[in-house]
Design an enzyme around this catalytic site. Structure first.
Site, PDB file in Angstrom:
ATOM      1  N   SER A  56       0.842  -1.203   0.000  1.00  0.00           N
ATOM      2  CA  SER A  56       0.000   0.000   0.000  1.00  0.00           C
ATOM      3  C   SER A  56       0.874   1.249   0.000  1.00  0.00           C
ATOM      4  O   SER A  56       0.380   2.344  -0.225  1.00  0.00           O
ATOM      5  CB  SER A  56      -0.932   0.012   1.213  1.00  0.00           C
ATOM      6  N   ASP A  94       5.479  -7.084   2.651  1.00  0.00           N
ATOM      7  CA  ASP A  94       4.729  -7.568   1.486  1.00  0.00           C
ATOM      8  C   ASP A  94       5.651  -8.004   0.356  1.00  0.00           C
ATOM      9  O   ASP A  94       6.642  -7.348   0.059  1.00  0.00           O
ATOM     10  CB  ASP A  94       3.864  -6.434   0.941  1.00  0.00           C
ATOM     11  N   LYS A 123       4.471 -11.459   3.293  1.00  0.00           N
ATOM     12  CA  LYS A 123       3.046 -11.623   2.975  1.00  0.00           C
ATOM     13  C   LYS A 123       2.879 -11.787   1.471  1.00  0.00           C
ATOM     14  O   LYS A 123       3.490 -11.048   0.691  1.00  0.00           O
ATOM     15  CB  LYS A 123       2.247 -10.419   3.472  1.00  0.00           C
ATOM     16  N   GLU A 193      -9.190  -9.651   3.543  1.00  0.00           N
ATOM     17  CA  GLU A 193      -9.523  -8.264   3.171  1.00  0.00           C
ATOM     18  C   GLU A 193     -10.807  -8.220   2.352  1.00  0.00           C
ATOM     19  O   GLU A 193     -10.993  -8.990   1.410  1.00  0.00           O
ATOM     20  CB  GLU A 193      -8.367  -7.654   2.350  1.00  0.00           C
TER      21      GLU A 193
HETATM   22  O1  KIV Z   1      -0.496  -3.375   1.528  1.00  0.00           O
HETATM   23  C1  KIV Z   1      -1.122  -3.316   2.590  1.00  0.00           C
HETATM   24  O2  KIV Z   1      -1.045  -2.352   3.363  1.00  0.00           O
HETATM   25  C2  KIV Z   1      -1.969  -4.461   2.930  1.00  0.00           C
HETATM   26  C3  KIV Z   1      -2.921  -4.295   4.060  1.00  0.00           C
HETATM   27  C4  KIV Z   1      -3.939  -3.289   3.764  1.00  0.00           C
HETATM   28  C5  KIV Z   1      -3.481  -5.584   4.500  1.00  0.00           C
HETATM   29  O3  KIV Z   1      -1.898  -5.460   2.302  1.00  0.00           O
END
Ligand code: KIV
Length: 276
Positions: A56, A94, A123, A193
């Site tokens: 994000s 991520d 993630k 989500e």
């Molecule tokens: O990229 C992000 O911040 C996310 C969250 C919103 C779960 O994947």
């Protein structure tokens, strides 16, 4: 200059086994995004359990309309910044778009996020066959994985935008199967989500690993939000599932403490933050 470490009393480090124990004990997990050392130190001060360096950052830091332009180099850079602000908080990073396209790339990305970035977990979005293979390969090499199901922003073009997932019975059954599949592949945590609250509750009860909801109702094992939404500084309309905790409080520290307290007590998310 000084390091961006929070001057807070020592607390027990949050670990992957502790997250599973928290689920078993019914203790809700508090997760929040961070992208730099200064905000990471604020998470530490607030006693947040898990910091997520989300892709994000493409939206909220880089100003893009999606997460797709975020690269592995960007993720490694921001993960390393956040790591310097944390001490006890578990750090999750991520995998950016296409970094998990096959097992060798996923392993290389995982190694950089952990080795250079300092993450304790990575993630990955989705549950396609190549994602399950990547989860298994990472877990086998002791890189813990957080899976991510439902509204997965990297799939925005397939989904036709950012839409709530799992409303139709067939799609709901598919998500239930996917939750079991990512667990079986070796994931240790699962972000849900943009899923109807009742379905997220069923998914949470059907697996042993903890679930962390965002727009997925109160019956997940924990909650995550984007920190800029929590502080009310995301430009444009605030997403329905988020809440500006700064509005009624005078400081960033008080807002993050209120977010953590409301997640732990179950006061957040309230019905107005959830989807049917
Ligand atoms: O990229 C992000 O911040 C996310 C969250 C919103 C779960 O994947």
């Amino acid at each position: 200059m000084y390091a961006q470490k929070a001057d807070v009393p020592a607390r027990k480090p949050v670990t992957v086994p502790l997250l599973r124990a928290m689920k078993a004990q019914g203790r809700r997990i508090v997760m929040l995004t961070a992208y730099d050392a200064a905000f990471a130190a604020q998470l530490e001060l607030a006693g947040v359990d898990v910091a997520l360096v989300g892709d994000s950052l493409g939206n909220v830091v880089q100003g893009h309309a999606s997460t797709l332009p975020v690269t592995l180099d960007h993720m490694v850079y921001h993960t390393a910044l956040v790591a310097r602000g944390l001490s006890a908080t578990l750090l999750v990073a991520d995998m950016p778009f296409m970094a998990d396209r096959d097992v060798p790339h996923a392993l290389q990305a995982g190694a950089r996020l952990v080795g250079e970035g300092g993450a304790a977990m990575v993630k990955i979005e989705g549950a396609a066959a190549h994602v399950l293979d990547a989860i298994a390969a990472l877990a086998a090499r002791d890189i813990p994985v957080c899976a991510h199901l439902g509204l997965t922003p990297q799939s925005m073009h397939r989904m036709g935008g950012f839409r709530i997932q799992g409303r139709e019975p067939q799609a709901a059954e598919r998500l239930l199967e996917q939750a079991k599949a990512v667990q079986a592949a070796g994931a240790d945590l699962l972000v849900l989500e943009g899923i109807p609250a009742a379905l997220a509750g069923r998914m949470t009860r059907s697996i042993a690993i903890p679930t962390i909801g965002i727009g997925a109702g109160p019956d997940c094992d924990g909650q995550v939000l984007v920190i800029y939404d929590v502080l009310g500084i995301t430009p444009g309309k605030r997403p329905k599932f988020s809440k500006d905790f700064l509005q009624e409080r005078g400081s960033v520290a008080a807002a993050l403490a209120a977010y953590a307290a409301d997640v732990r007590s179950g006061a957040f998310p309230a019905p107005e933050h959830c989807f049917d």
